[in-house]
Write an enzyme that holds these catalytic residues in place. Sequence first.
Site, short mmCIF file in Angstrom:
data_model
loop_
_atom_site.label_atom_id
_atom_site.label_comp_id
_atom_site.label_asym_id
_atom_site.label_seq_id
_atom_site.Cartn_x
_atom_site.Cartn_y
_atom_site.Cartn_z
CE LYS A 80 12.66 -31.32 -10.10
NZ LYS A 80 14.07 -30.92 -10.20
CG ASP A 81 8.42 -33.04 -12.50
OD1 ASP A 81 9.19 -32.06 -12.66
OD2 ASP A 81 8.81 -34.22 -12.51
NE ARG A 125 14.77 -24.18 -9.67
CZ ARG A 125 15.88 -24.80 -9.25
NH1 ARG A 125 16.75 -24.16 -8.50
NH2 ARG A 125 16.11 -26.06 -9.58
NE ARG A 126 18.29 -27.65 -11.09
CZ ARG A 126 17.75 -28.83 -11.32
NH1 ARG A 126 17.65 -29.29 -12.56
NH2 ARG A 126 17.29 -29.56 -10.32
NE ARG A 143 13.54 -31.76 -21.54
CZ ARG A 143 12.60 -31.99 -22.45
NH1 ARG A 143 12.53 -31.24 -23.54
NH2 ARG A 143 11.72 -32.96 -22.29
NE ARG A 149 17.75 -34.72 -16.40
CZ ARG A 149 17.66 -34.46 -15.11
NH1 ARG A 149 18.39 -33.50 -14.57
NH2 ARG A 149 16.85 -35.16 -14.33
CB CYS A 234 7.25 -25.99 -14.62
SG CYS A 234 6.80 -26.45 -16.30
#
Length: 304
Positions: A80-81, A125-126, A143, A149, A234
Site C-alpha cells: 500500500k506504500d 482515507r481513515r 505518525r 504509534r 497515497c
Amino acid sequence: MKRVIRIGTRDSELALWQANTVKDQLESEGFSCELFPVKASGDLLLDQPLYELGITGIFTKTLDVALLKKEIDIAVHSMKDVPTSLPKGVVQAAVLKRGNSRDILLHKGLDFLNDEGIVATGSLRRQAQWLHRYPLHEITDLRGNVNTRLHKFRTHPWDAAIFAAAGLERIDLLPEQYSTLDWMIPAPAQGAMMVVSLEENAYCRNALKALHDLETAICTGIEREFLKTLEGGCTAPIGALAEIEGEALHFQGILLSLDGQRVFRLRKVAKAKDTAGLGKRWAEEILKQGGDELMKEIKQQLGK
C-alpha cells in the site's frame, strides 16, 4: 561462490519482519540472501502529516535509489506504500499472499462512540471514513512506525486510534482491546507485500517467481489500477478492496471528501477469470458521477 541476493528494507520492526519473511522463503528455495536495512524519509519526518510532505513514495524512494544504484538486488515493501507507477527500470517481481486487509480500532473503551471523542490516524482515507460515520469526533494526526504509534496512543489522552490489522498481527502487538472495522474500506493493496527488482535482473526475477501469489496479485492489481485512475496517490481519501470467491471477484471502492461528508461508493461483482481493465473502468464510473470535481477540490485543499 554462490550468488547472494541483497534484500533492501526499511529498518522498522514490521519492515524487518516482512523482509525476513521474503528471506526465509527465498532460502527455502535454495537461494542465499542478506538484509540491507535503511531508514526511509517517511520514518524521519514525523512532525508533519504525510499529505503535507507532498512526496510520492515517501516510504519507498530511498530503497528505489539503492536499487537503481545497484546497492541492493531487491526491495521489500508494504504494497500500500508503493506508488502506482514504479521508477523506470524497476518492476514488480513478486506479490506475496495477502494477510489481513482490514483496519482495526484500538480503544480505551467504546463509550465515546455515542458522544464526542478524539481518534488518532495519519491517514486521510481513515479520517474521512470515520468522520462520515462519526461527524462529531475530532481527528488527531498519528505518525511513525507501528511501535511509535502504539506508544503515542498509550501515552496520549485519545479515545482510540486506527491501525492496519496486518501490521500489528505480524509483529505480535495486537492488544486486547480492539474492534475490527468491517465497514471501513481499506487502502488499495493493504495487507499485501510487494518485492521489486530491476527489470534487467533476470536472476532475482526468476528467484522470486516461487513467492508470487497470483490471486493476491490480481486483486491488488485491480485496487491499484482503481487508485491510479482516480489519481489519488497515497494522499486522497480513496479505498478499494477486491476479493475472489470461487469464480467471482467482489469489489468495493470509495472516494470521499476530506471531511467525509461527500461519498462516492460502488460495489461490483465480475468473473474472476476476466479482470483486465476493471479497476480503471470502475474508477471512471466514479469520476463521471462527480468524482473528478471532488478530486480537483481535494488537490486544491492539499495545495497540490
